[in-house]
Write a protein that holds these residues in place. Structure first.
Motif, PDB file in Angstrom:
ATOM      1  N   ASN A 121     -34.259 -33.185   0.746  1.00 16.99           N
ATOM      2  CA  ASN A 121     -35.631 -33.650   0.932  1.00 16.99           C
ATOM      3  C   ASN A 121     -36.540 -32.509   1.390  1.00 16.99           C
ATOM      4  OD1 ASN A 121     -37.629 -35.840   1.110  1.00 16.99           O
ATOM      5  ND2 ASN A 121     -37.618 -35.389   3.291  1.00 16.99           N
ATOM      6  N   TRP A 122     -36.041 -31.660   2.279  1.00 15.29           N
ATOM      7  CA  TRP A 122     -36.853 -30.536   2.765  1.00 15.29           C
ATOM      8  C   TRP A 122     -37.163 -29.579   1.622  1.00 15.29           C
ATOM      9  CZ3 TRP A 122     -36.800 -25.278   2.911  1.00 15.29           C
ATOM     10  CH2 TRP A 122     -37.721 -24.668   3.760  1.00 15.29           C
ATOM     11  N   VAL A 167     -31.347 -37.063  10.561  1.00 15.80           N
ATOM     12  CA  VAL A 167     -31.759 -35.712  10.176  1.00 15.80           C
ATOM     13  C   VAL A 167     -33.273 -35.543  10.285  1.00 15.80           C
ATOM     14  CG1 VAL A 167     -31.876 -34.067   8.262  1.00 15.80           C
ATOM     15  CG2 VAL A 167     -29.768 -35.313   8.702  1.00 15.80           C
ATOM     16  N   ASN A 168     -34.028 -36.571   9.883  1.00 16.47           N
ATOM     17  CA  ASN A 168     -35.498 -36.426   9.892  1.00 16.47           C
ATOM     18  C   ASN A 168     -36.084 -36.409  11.306  1.00 16.47           C
ATOM     19  OD1 ASN A 168     -35.283 -39.101  10.599  1.00 16.47           O
ATOM     20  ND2 ASN A 168     -36.316 -39.913   8.784  1.00 16.47           N
ATOM     21  N   GLN A 169     -35.233 -36.661  12.321  1.00 16.15           N
ATOM     22  CA  GLN A 169     -35.707 -36.571  13.708  1.00 16.15           C
ATOM     23  C   GLN A 169     -35.308 -35.252  14.374  1.00 16.15           C
ATOM     24  OE1 GLN A 169     -34.696 -40.074  16.009  1.00 16.15           O
ATOM     25  NE2 GLN A 169     -35.367 -41.463  14.388  1.00 16.15           N
ATOM     26  N   ILE A 185     -40.744 -31.468   3.991  1.00 19.98           N
ATOM     27  CA  ILE A 185     -40.792 -32.391   5.121  1.00 19.98           C
ATOM     28  C   ILE A 185     -39.399 -32.520   5.729  1.00 19.98           C
ATOM     29  CG2 ILE A 185     -41.244 -34.786   5.811  1.00 19.98           C
ATOM     30  CD1 ILE A 185     -43.252 -34.918   3.478  1.00 19.98           C
ATOM     31  N   GLY A 186     -39.332 -32.462   7.049  1.00 12.28           N
ATOM     32  CA  GLY A 186     -38.053 -32.584   7.739  1.00 12.28           C
ATOM     33  C   GLY A 186     -37.785 -31.350   8.567  1.00 12.28           C
ATOM     34  N   ASP A 214     -35.657 -31.189  14.739  1.00 15.26           N
ATOM     35  CA  ASP A 214     -36.753 -30.242  14.543  1.00 15.26           C
ATOM     36  C   ASP A 214     -36.315 -29.002  13.783  1.00 15.26           C
ATOM     37  OD1 ASP A 214     -38.555 -31.821  16.150  1.00 15.26           O
ATOM     38  OD2 ASP A 214     -37.505 -31.062  17.914  1.00 15.26           O
ATOM     39  N   THR A 230     -27.943 -32.235   2.725  1.00 17.10           N
ATOM     40  CA  THR A 230     -28.679 -32.489   3.966  1.00 17.10           C
ATOM     41  C   THR A 230     -30.147 -32.092   3.821  1.00 17.10           C
ATOM     42  OG1 THR A 230     -26.696 -32.137   5.305  1.00 17.10           O
ATOM     43  CG2 THR A 230     -28.812 -31.917   6.428  1.00 17.10           C
TER      44      THR A 230
END
Length: 198
Positions: free
Chosen positions: A150-151, A117-119, A156-157, A121, A147
């Protein structure tokens, strides 16, 4: 509160299920026109979407347009071991598909196709309803809430953007204290945008 959310969910789902094939086709075309102006798409290479279900706006025309722009597209897959979580797998015209437990088509699980997920855009998210403050009402499973935890907490993410029919908008949804609004929701008629405080 829970009963009210259930009532909203049922009412809005019925509205979008009643759209004719022609209304669905026009909505999908208009959605592409709206998305063409999104700076987030221009700035993104790895974009997650989902396949329409239960009267949702048809995303395949948008996916085809993204392929034409040279973008890499990913679809959600129910995590096989971590209940309530999603994986995102690369998707193209030749991807083998299978039906998940909700009878929704998803890419057949292939670990070599998974994108963390962190990859990603940008992630376009489904929703049942939304209101004028950007609150999103999902199906109730919490998959996208997890999902984007964190965002929502850090900013971030991948950026989440909701997609919906015009009829899925209501003035105000009942919210819970854990609900976090989306920064942007795109409908065939307009782009809704809010300044969010992380």
């Amino acid at each position: 509160m829970a009963q009210t959310r259930r009532q909203f969910r049922q009412t809005i789902r019925q509205l979008r299920q009643q759209l004719s094939d022609e209304e669905q086709r026009q909505a999908a075309e208009q959605l592409i026109q709206q998305c063409q102006s999104l700076p987030e798409i221009a700035a993104s290479q790895h974009i997650a979407l989902y396949l329409a279900n239960d009267g949702e706006i048809d995303t395949m025309p948008l996916i085809s347009w993204l392929w034409q722009q040279g973008k890499q597209v990913y679809l959600p897959v129910l995590h096989p071991f971590s209940e309530g979580h999603l994986l995102f797998l690369h998707f193209d015209a030749n991807t083998p598909m299978t039906a998940n437990k909700f009878r929704i088509q998803e890419p057949k699980l292939d670990q070599t196709k998974v994108k963390p997920v962190n990859q990603l855009d940008l992630v376009f998210t489904p929703l049942v309803g939304f209101d004028s403050q950007g609150h999103r009402l999902g199906m109730g499973g919490g998959y996208y809430d997890r999902t984007f935890a964190n965002w929502f907490a850090t900013g971030i993410g991948p950026t989440p953007i909701g997609l919906a029919h015009n009829c899925q908008h209501v003035e105000q949804l009942p919210t819970e204290n854990w609900d976090v609004p989306l920064p942007k929701i795109v409908t065939p008629q307009r782009i809704w945008q809010w300044e969010l405080l992380n």
